[in-house]
Scaffold this motif. Structure first.
Motif, PDB file in Angstrom:
ATOM      1  N   HIS A   9       0.851  -1.186   0.000  1.00 22.63           N
ATOM      2  CA  HIS A   9       0.000   0.000   0.000  1.00 22.63           C
ATOM      3  C   HIS A   9       0.883   1.232   0.000  1.00 22.63           C
ATOM      4  O   HIS A   9       1.887   1.299   0.714  1.00 22.63           O
ATOM      5  CB  HIS A   9      -0.885  -0.029   1.241  1.00 22.63           C
ATOM      6  CG  HIS A   9      -1.953   1.026   1.249  1.00 22.63           C
ATOM      7  ND1 HIS A   9      -1.686   2.329   1.576  1.00 22.63           N
ATOM      8  CD2 HIS A   9      -3.282   0.959   0.969  1.00 22.63           C
ATOM      9  CE1 HIS A   9      -2.820   3.025   1.510  1.00 22.63           C
ATOM     10  NE2 HIS A   9      -3.790   2.217   1.144  1.00 22.63           N
ATOM     11  N   GLY A  30       2.260   2.836   3.027  1.00 22.83           N
ATOM     12  CA  GLY A  30       3.318   2.159   3.762  1.00 22.83           C
ATOM     13  C   GLY A  30       4.692   2.724   3.491  1.00 22.83           C
ATOM     14  O   GLY A  30       5.609   2.538   4.283  1.00 22.83           O
ATOM     15  N   LEU A  87      -9.933  -5.084   0.100  1.00 23.16           N
ATOM     16  CA  LEU A  87      -9.004  -3.963  -0.071  1.00 23.16           C
ATOM     17  C   LEU A  87      -9.281  -3.181  -1.342  1.00 23.16           C
ATOM     18  O   LEU A  87      -8.494  -2.318  -1.729  1.00 23.16           O
ATOM     19  CB  LEU A  87      -7.560  -4.478  -0.090  1.00 23.16           C
ATOM     20  CG  LEU A  87      -7.073  -5.140   1.205  1.00 23.16           C
ATOM     21  CD1 LEU A  87      -5.646  -5.636   1.029  1.00 23.16           C
ATOM     22  CD2 LEU A  87      -7.164  -4.180   2.376  1.00 23.16           C
ATOM     23  N   GLN A 106     -11.420   6.873   7.158  1.00 24.18           N
ATOM     24  CA  GLN A 106     -10.726   5.819   7.887  1.00 24.18           C
ATOM     25  C   GLN A 106     -11.015   4.444   7.278  1.00 24.18           C
ATOM     26  O   GLN A 106     -10.123   3.604   7.135  1.00 24.18           O
ATOM     27  CB  GLN A 106     -11.140   5.838   9.357  1.00 24.18           C
ATOM     28  CG  GLN A 106     -10.436   4.804  10.214  1.00 24.18           C
ATOM     29  CD  GLN A 106     -10.834   4.903  11.676  1.00 24.18           C
ATOM     30  OE1 GLN A 106     -11.403   5.910  12.106  1.00 24.18           O
ATOM     31  NE2 GLN A 106     -10.557   3.871  12.447  1.00 24.18           N
ATOM     32  N   SER A 152      -9.265   4.266   3.682  1.00 25.51           N
ATOM     33  CA  SER A 152      -7.848   4.630   3.577  1.00 25.51           C
ATOM     34  C   SER A 152      -6.931   3.419   3.440  1.00 25.51           C
ATOM     35  O   SER A 152      -5.834   3.530   2.895  1.00 25.51           O
ATOM     36  CB  SER A 152      -7.412   5.454   4.789  1.00 25.51           C
ATOM     37  OG  SER A 152      -7.951   6.761   4.729  1.00 25.51           O
ATOM     38  N   GLY A 153      -7.345   2.272   3.932  1.00 22.00           N
ATOM     39  CA  GLY A 153      -6.515   1.083   3.819  1.00 22.00           C
ATOM     40  C   GLY A 153      -6.679   0.344   2.512  1.00 22.00           C
ATOM     41  O   GLY A 153      -6.043  -0.691   2.288  1.00 22.00           O
ATOM     42  N   HIS A 154      -7.522   0.854   1.619  1.00 20.63           N
ATOM     43  CA  HIS A 154      -7.780   0.194   0.348  1.00 20.63           C
ATOM     44  C   HIS A 154      -6.654   0.463  -0.656  1.00 20.63           C
ATOM     45  O   HIS A 154      -5.984   1.495  -0.614  1.00 20.63           O
ATOM     46  CB  HIS A 154      -9.109   0.672  -0.241  1.00 20.63           C
ATOM     47  CG  HIS A 154     -10.308   0.064   0.410  1.00 20.63           C
ATOM     48  ND1 HIS A 154     -10.543   0.140   1.761  1.00 20.63           N
ATOM     49  CD2 HIS A 154     -11.355  -0.642  -0.110  1.00 20.63           C
ATOM     50  CE1 HIS A 154     -11.683  -0.483   2.052  1.00 20.63           C
ATOM     51  NE2 HIS A 154     -12.189  -0.973   0.933  1.00 20.63           N
ATOM     52  N   ARG A 155      -6.462  -0.489  -1.573  1.00 18.15           N
ATOM     53  CA  ARG A 155      -5.537  -0.267  -2.676  1.00 18.15           C
ATOM     54  C   ARG A 155      -6.182   0.585  -3.761  1.00 18.15           C
ATOM     55  O   ARG A 155      -5.518   1.370  -4.420  1.00 18.15           O
ATOM     56  CB  ARG A 155      -5.122  -1.606  -3.300  1.00 18.15           C
ATOM     57  CG  ARG A 155      -4.370  -2.545  -2.376  1.00 18.15           C
ATOM     58  CD  ARG A 155      -2.898  -2.182  -2.297  1.00 18.15           C
ATOM     59  NE  ARG A 155      -2.209  -3.096  -1.400  1.00 18.15           N
ATOM     60  CZ  ARG A 155      -1.746  -4.298  -1.746  1.00 18.15           C
ATOM     61  NH1 ARG A 155      -1.924  -4.708  -2.982  1.00 18.15           N
ATOM     62  NH2 ARG A 155      -1.126  -5.059  -0.883  1.00 18.15           N
ATOM     63  N   ALA A 158      -3.625   9.219   1.575  1.00 18.77           N
ATOM     64  CA  ALA A 158      -3.459   7.955   2.295  1.00 18.77           C
ATOM     65  C   ALA A 158      -2.906   6.848   1.406  1.00 18.77           C
ATOM     66  O   ALA A 158      -2.670   5.738   1.878  1.00 18.77           O
ATOM     67  CB  ALA A 158      -4.798   7.522   2.905  1.00 18.77           C
TER      68      ALA A 158
END
Length: 364
Positions: free
Chosen positions: A78, A81, A129, A152, A155-158, A186
């Motif tokens: 991601h 990261g 994701l 939130q 935000s963790g999605h690709r 993000a």
């Protein structure tokens, strides 16, 4: 009417009456809104390999190539990261050059949603994701979760795919612009479809200056990818079938298990009482929509709600059988020449395709 009568291509006439969309007012919980952000049933099995480019439109083949490469590039860690790894002294991979998003621009019926769904399927990440939804569904998600919780959650999605990116009021413009800006920060990649370029979305609409002012910043997140061509639903196909009689529509509704039967004016009134984000849930379990008394729509708000319903029916491959006026007469010249013309043309195109799908429901 005998319950044992059978017609070729139809199930025996059931004892129970057809369903009615007007009797449905679904309530969709917020967690379900997130879980269902995947390509709709019509696009479950589409892939880049199943897209058939028009040989006379090289931009279509180019779009497949660009999107395939874009999907391949999303297979690493991601993007967010990379910033975290710097804290531990590790060398972070170079950030992707250029905008972290693609924008599929083209007229209705050139296969934009097919390509957008293919991108979702081709991206090497778990379904949890990746998110896929229409613009209306995205704004409704913000309404259900709140802005910060939506940021939130996504935000963790690709990848976030947004279909039918057409802004209808300045409030939604600001909302989505802010949301996508936060998601890009993000590390979320973006992909969207619409019928006009990002910098031109507001033209022909009310408060065009407000649209353009907001969209100019938003458009910087996307690489525009033009897709030329004719509406594939009309390539080499006959004109929309003529409407059937009220008796034929009613008989087909009773003879088709899972069909819904509604009076068109009554359905339009009902749509005003149900939020457009729930139209998909309203059609759950429906095998066909049978409408009597279809007539031209003169009110723009009503017409736009009908557009959303047509989109949800098309997504779910639900055939539409109707009596009254033909679907290409639903919207008057003033509407077809106005700021929302592309939405109305898309609705006509999709309803025409669904009307063809419904031909087998009628006794020959």
């Amino acid at each position: 009417m005998s319950s044992s009568t059978a017609v070729p291509g139809q199930s025996p006439i059931p004892d129970a009456a057809p369903h009615s969309l007007c009797a449905r007012e679904p309530r969709v919980p917020a967690d379900r809104l997130v879980a269902e952000m995947e390509p709709p049933p019509r696009f479950d099995s589409v892939r880049f390999e199943t897209y058939v480019p028009d040989p006379n439109q090289p931009s279509q083949s180019e779009a497949v190539r660009v999107l395939s490469e874009f999907a391949h590039g999303l297979g690493g860690a991601h993007a967010a990261g990379t910033a975290r790894r710097r804290w531990f002294g590790r060398k972070a991979p170079a950030a992707p050059a250029g905008p972290r998003g693609v924008y599929l621009d083209g007229g209705y019926g050139v296969g934009k949603t097919h390509l957008l769904a293919s991108l979702w399927h081709a991206t090497p990440a778990a379904p949890s994701l990746k998110a896929f939804g229409t613009f209306v569904e995205l704004t409704n998600l913000v309404g259900a979760l709140g802005f910060q919780q939506t940021v939130q959650t996504l935000s963790g999605h690709r990848l976030l795919c947004i279909d039918e990116f057409e802004l209808d009021d300045p409030g939604d413009t600001v909302l989505v612009s802010s949301l996508l800006s936060r998601l890009v920060e993000a590390g979320v990649a973006l992909a969207a479809t619409s019928n006009t370029l990002p910098g031109k979305l507001g033209e022909g609409r009310f408060a065009a200056a407000d649209f353009l002012r907001e969209i100019q910043g938003l458009s910087a997140h996307f690489r525009p990818l033009r897709i030329d061509g004719e509406d594939y639903r009309h390539r080499g196909l006959p004109e929309a079938p003529a409407p059937y009689s009220e008796g034929q529509v009613t008989e087909a509704a009773y003879a088709t298990a899972g069909a819904a039967l509604d009076d068109f004016p009554g359905l339009l009134d009902h749509l005003a009482r149900v939020h457009p984000s729930r139209y998909g849930a309203m059609t759950e379990g429906i095998s066909a929509v049978c409408l009597t008394g279809v007539e031209p729509v003169s009110d723009q708000s009503t017409a736009l709600r009908l557009v959303v319903l047509a989109d949800r029916l098309y997504d779910r491959e639900i055939p539409v059988l109707a009596s009254g006026c033909p679907f290409d007469k639903l919207f008057g010249e003033e509407m077809l020449n106005g700021g929302y013309q592309k939405k109305y043309f898309r609705a006509i195109s999709r309803l025409t395709a669904l009307a063809r799908d419904a031909k087998g429901l009628v006794a020959q």
